[in-house]
Motif scaffolding. Structure first.
Motif, PDB file in Angstrom:
ATOM      1  N   HIS A 122     -14.425  36.688 -50.793  1.00 53.56           N
ATOM      2  CA  HIS A 122     -13.880  37.184 -49.537  1.00 53.56           C
ATOM      3  C   HIS A 122     -12.664  36.398 -49.051  1.00 53.56           C
ATOM      4  O   HIS A 122     -12.096  36.747 -48.010  1.00 53.56           O
ATOM      5  N   LEU A 123     -12.300  35.361 -49.749  1.00 49.55           N
ATOM      6  CA  LEU A 123     -11.113  34.589 -49.367  1.00 49.55           C
ATOM      7  C   LEU A 123     -10.148  34.529 -50.545  1.00 49.55           C
ATOM      8  O   LEU A 123      -9.523  33.506 -50.809  1.00 49.55           O
ATOM      9  N   ASP A 124     -10.030  35.676 -51.217  1.00 52.56           N
ATOM     10  CA  ASP A 124      -9.227  35.754 -52.435  1.00 52.56           C
ATOM     11  C   ASP A 124      -7.801  36.220 -52.165  1.00 52.56           C
ATOM     12  O   ASP A 124      -7.015  36.371 -53.079  1.00 52.56           O
ATOM     13  N   ARG A 125      -7.460  36.466 -50.927  1.00 53.25           N
ATOM     14  CA  ARG A 125      -6.134  36.967 -50.563  1.00 53.25           C
ATOM     15  C   ARG A 125      -5.442  35.958 -49.651  1.00 53.25           C
ATOM     16  O   ARG A 125      -6.074  35.060 -49.085  1.00 53.25           O
ATOM     17  N   THR A 126      -4.139  36.136 -49.476  1.00 53.47           N
ATOM     18  CA  THR A 126      -3.369  35.167 -48.699  1.00 53.47           C
ATOM     19  C   THR A 126      -3.019  35.657 -47.301  1.00 53.47           C
ATOM     20  O   THR A 126      -2.626  34.868 -46.447  1.00 53.47           O
ATOM     21  N   VAL A 127      -3.130  36.956 -47.044  1.00 59.39           N
ATOM     22  CA  VAL A 127      -2.835  37.522 -45.729  1.00 59.39           C
ATOM     23  C   VAL A 127      -4.152  37.997 -45.127  1.00 59.39           C
ATOM     24  O   VAL A 127      -4.790  38.913 -45.647  1.00 59.39           O
ATOM     25  N   LEU A 128      -4.582  37.364 -44.028  1.00 59.67           N
ATOM     26  CA  LEU A 128      -5.907  37.599 -43.467  1.00 59.67           C
ATOM     27  C   LEU A 128      -5.812  38.161 -42.049  1.00 59.67           C
ATOM     28  O   LEU A 128      -5.015  37.675 -41.229  1.00 59.67           O
ATOM     29  N   PHE A 129      -6.635  39.175 -41.768  1.00 59.51           N
ATOM     30  CA  PHE A 129      -6.752  39.745 -40.431  1.00 59.51           C
ATOM     31  C   PHE A 129      -8.223  39.876 -40.065  1.00 59.51           C
ATOM     32  O   PHE A 129      -9.054  40.175 -40.924  1.00 59.51           O
ATOM     33  N   ALA A 130      -8.529  39.697 -38.785  1.00 64.80           N
ATOM     34  CA  ALA A 130      -9.837  40.024 -38.223  1.00 64.80           C
ATOM     35  C   ALA A 130      -9.625  41.188 -37.270  1.00 64.80           C
ATOM     36  O   ALA A 130      -8.863  41.073 -36.299  1.00 64.80           O
ATOM     37  N   LEU A 131     -10.290  42.315 -37.538  1.00 68.18           N
ATOM     38  CA  LEU A 131     -10.049  43.560 -36.807  1.00 68.18           C
ATOM     39  C   LEU A 131     -11.325  44.034 -36.135  1.00 68.18           C
ATOM     40  O   LEU A 131     -12.413  43.965 -36.711  1.00 68.18           O
ATOM     41  N   ALA A 132     -11.183  44.549 -34.915  1.00 65.55           N
ATOM     42  CA  ALA A 132     -12.352  45.020 -34.174  1.00 65.55           C
ATOM     43  C   ALA A 132     -11.904  45.918 -33.033  1.00 65.55           C
ATOM     44  O   ALA A 132     -10.711  46.046 -32.733  1.00 65.55           O
ATOM     45  N   ARG A 133     -12.884  46.527 -32.388  1.00 66.91           N
ATOM     46  CA  ARG A 133     -12.682  47.316 -31.186  1.00 66.91           C
ATOM     47  C   ARG A 133     -13.751  46.926 -30.162  1.00 66.91           C
ATOM     48  O   ARG A 133     -14.783  46.359 -30.501  1.00 66.91           O
ATOM     49  N   GLY A 134     -13.490  47.282 -28.903  1.00 70.04           N
ATOM     50  CA  GLY A 134     -14.485  47.079 -27.862  1.00 70.04           C
ATOM     51  C   GLY A 134     -14.909  45.634 -27.712  1.00 70.04           C
ATOM     52  O   GLY A 134     -14.116  44.707 -27.865  1.00 70.04           O
ATOM     53  N   ALA A 135     -16.199  45.430 -27.417  1.00 73.37           N
ATOM     54  CA  ALA A 135     -16.700  44.078 -27.171  1.00 73.37           C
ATOM     55  C   ALA A 135     -16.560  43.180 -28.386  1.00 73.37           C
ATOM     56  O   ALA A 135     -16.460  41.950 -28.261  1.00 73.37           O
ATOM     57  N   SER A 136     -16.535  43.770 -29.595  1.00 74.62           N
ATOM     58  CA  SER A 136     -16.404  42.953 -30.808  1.00 74.62           C
ATOM     59  C   SER A 136     -15.052  42.264 -30.911  1.00 74.62           C
ATOM     60  O   SER A 136     -14.895  41.328 -31.706  1.00 74.62           O
ATOM     61  N   LEU A 137     -14.079  42.708 -30.111  1.00 74.49           N
ATOM     62  CA  LEU A 137     -12.787  42.003 -30.116  1.00 74.49           C
ATOM     63  C   LEU A 137     -12.947  40.547 -29.696  1.00 74.49           C
ATOM     64  O   LEU A 137     -12.169  39.696 -30.121  1.00 74.49           O
ATOM     65  N   THR A 138     -13.942  40.248 -28.867  1.00 75.21           N
ATOM     66  CA  THR A 138     -14.146  38.858 -28.477  1.00 75.21           C
ATOM     67  C   THR A 138     -14.487  37.994 -29.689  1.00 75.21           C
ATOM     68  O   THR A 138     -14.046  36.844 -29.803  1.00 75.21           O
ATOM     69  N   ALA A 139     -15.259  38.546 -30.633  1.00 78.17           N
ATOM     70  CA  ALA A 139     -15.617  37.803 -31.843  1.00 78.17           C
ATOM     71  C   ALA A 139     -14.464  37.739 -32.819  1.00 78.17           C
ATOM     72  O   ALA A 139     -14.276  36.726 -33.508  1.00 78.17           O
ATOM     73  N   ALA A 140     -13.670  38.815 -32.912  1.00 80.39           N
ATOM     74  CA  ALA A 140     -12.510  38.789 -33.797  1.00 80.39           C
ATOM     75  C   ALA A 140     -11.506  37.741 -33.335  1.00 80.39           C
ATOM     76  O   ALA A 140     -10.990  36.945 -34.138  1.00 80.39           O
ATOM     77  N   ARG A 141     -11.207  37.744 -32.038  1.00 79.47           N
ATOM     78  CA  ARG A 141     -10.228  36.790 -31.507  1.00 79.47           C
ATOM     79  C   ARG A 141     -10.755  35.368 -31.555  1.00 79.47           C
ATOM     80  O   ARG A 141     -10.058  34.441 -31.996  1.00 79.47           O
ATOM     81  N   GLY A 142     -11.997  35.180 -31.112  1.00 79.37           N
ATOM     82  CA  GLY A 142     -12.583  33.844 -31.172  1.00 79.37           C
ATOM     83  C   GLY A 142     -12.781  33.374 -32.593  1.00 79.37           C
ATOM     84  O   GLY A 142     -12.578  32.201 -32.914  1.00 79.37           O
ATOM     85  N   GLY A 143     -13.173  34.303 -33.483  1.00 75.69           N
ATOM     86  CA  GLY A 143     -13.380  33.942 -34.880  1.00 75.69           C
ATOM     87  C   GLY A 143     -12.089  33.552 -35.577  1.00 75.69           C
ATOM     88  O   GLY A 143     -12.050  32.574 -36.333  1.00 75.69           O
ATOM     89  N   ALA A 144     -11.026  34.315 -35.326  1.00 76.65           N
ATOM     90  CA  ALA A 144      -9.739  33.959 -35.928  1.00 76.65           C
ATOM     91  C   ALA A 144      -9.264  32.603 -35.425  1.00 76.65           C
ATOM     92  O   ALA A 144      -8.678  31.812 -36.181  1.00 76.65           O
ATOM     93  N   LEU A 145      -9.518  32.325 -34.162  1.00 78.90           N
ATOM     94  CA  LEU A 145      -9.129  31.023 -33.617  1.00 78.90           C
ATOM     95  C   LEU A 145      -9.832  29.889 -34.355  1.00 78.90           C
ATOM     96  O   LEU A 145      -9.194  28.888 -34.731  1.00 78.90           O
ATOM     97  N   VAL A 146     -11.154  30.014 -34.606  1.00 75.55           N
ATOM     98  CA  VAL A 146     -11.851  28.911 -35.259  1.00 75.55           C
ATOM     99  C   VAL A 146     -11.455  28.797 -36.733  1.00 75.55           C
ATOM    100  O   VAL A 146     -11.474  27.683 -37.284  1.00 75.55           O
TER     101      VAL A 146
END
Length: 344
Positions: free
Chosen positions: A203-227
């Motif tokens: 799952h970490l075999d690529r060089t361009v990474l995005f975390a994508l979500a909608r609704g309440a899950s955006l909190t985990a995408a944004r917080g997760g990308a930060l960590v």
């Protein structure tokens, strides 16, 4: 509820279910008669914080919006620089800050007394300047942090505190949906050795990474990308799944990996469509859900809707550990910053 500082970032992640259990058992700070009188006199809510503390306010903002309650969600520095007129009499200013003493918090505290707003401090340090100035103190119950590492416990416990506030203002019992979260987080973390191996290899075999979500899950995408950025020194961008279609989809090729937080209901349907479009254009997809979807799958325990972001965020923390291992560095070790940012 004292806990010694964990010895490592991974130990701190594994401690989170215990901290959340203690927070669930703690008194509800919004259930007192004084708190209910104060909350009954407000007509708007402003949610603010910095970094992960700010991201934690998003699900509550959506709850207020869905009920037609006037709600603002600002990064604290932007609130101070560009949005301060929204803080006025009748405002409930909800400040989420683990330390209660960052540079932005100290400036905010200088301004609040002249506004007539009422202040809620969602804070770990109950002796901090923020806690001392607040009308209502809502402890995070995160124990003693190891300040050499990225902070961990505030996300899940912050979600609990903010949903308690939502229940007090809106009625309902969303908080009850979080009761099973500690056990679900433990189940997920018990699988961490296998998950970490799978993440590093597949799952970490690529060089361009995005975390994508909608609704309440955006909190985990944004917080997760930060960590992931902070803990693994690995670039990753978080954004809404729909926003990704409006330009960034052009990045889809052999270098792209998207972590898609599936969400529920229509969000899941729309996210699955986007995930398939990424695959069709040569990108890679990691689908994060309790059921299989397009691309490679990382399976979550099934939990109520309000608890999903907690599990999604925990899995993104494991992504950060695996990404650090792939880079050959110690996960979570801070090198340029501290857990308390004193300069605005």
């Amino acid at each position: 509820m004292h806990h010694d500082a964990p010895d490592s970032y991974l130990d701190a992640i594994r401690l989170q279910p215990t901290l959340l259990r203690h927070a669930l058992d703690a008194p509800d700070p919004f259930a007192t008669a004084a708190a209910r009188r104060l909350l009954g006199a407000i007509d708007r809510v402003v949610l603010t914080g910095m970094g992960g503390s700010n991201h934690s306010g998003w699900p509550l903002h959506l709850r207020f919006a869905a009920r037609g309650v006037e709600s603002w969600h600002f990064e604290m520095s932007e609130l101070l620089g560009h949005g301060w007129p929204v803080v006025r009499p009748g405002t409930l200013l909800v400040v989420v800050s683990h330390s209660g003493a960052s540079g932005e918090v100290l400036e905010l505290l200088e301004r609040v007394p002249s506004t007539g707003a009422r202040l809620v401090a969602v804070v770990n340090d109950e002796q901090s300047p923020l806690a001392r100035a607040a009308d209502i103190v809502a402890p995070l119950w995160c124990g003693t942090p190891n300040t050499a590492f990225t902070g961990t416990g505030g996300f899940a416990n912050g979600a609990l505190v903010l949903h308690r506030l939502g229940d007090a203002l809106l009625g309902g019992s969303v908080t009850a949906e979080l009761a099973s979260s500690p056990d679900a987080m433990t189940d997920l973390l018990d699988r961490s050795p296998a998950l970490l191996g799978e993440l590093r290899e597949a799952h970490l075999d690529r060089t361009v990474l995005f975390a994508l979500a909608r609704g309440a899950s955006l909190t985990a995408a944004r917080g997760g990308a930060l960590v992931v950025k902070e803990s693994a020194k690995t670039p990753i961008e978080a954004m809404g799944s729909a926003e990704f279609r409006h330009g960034p989809l052009e990045l889809a090729d052999g270098a792209l990996r998207t972590f898609v937080l599936a969400g529920i209901g229509e969000d899941r349907v729309l996210n699955a469509r986007l995930a398939q479009d990424v695959l069709d254009r040569g990108g890679a997809v990691t689908w994060i859900d309790h059921v299989d979807g397009p691309g490679q799958n990382l399976t979550l325990p099934e939990v109520p809707a309000a608890a999903r972001p907690l599990l999604e965020f925990t899995l993104m923390q494991l992504v950060s550990v695996a990404a650090a291992g792939r880079r050959g560095i110690e996960p979570g070790r801070l090198r340029h910053i501290s857990q308390v940012t004193t300069v605005r």
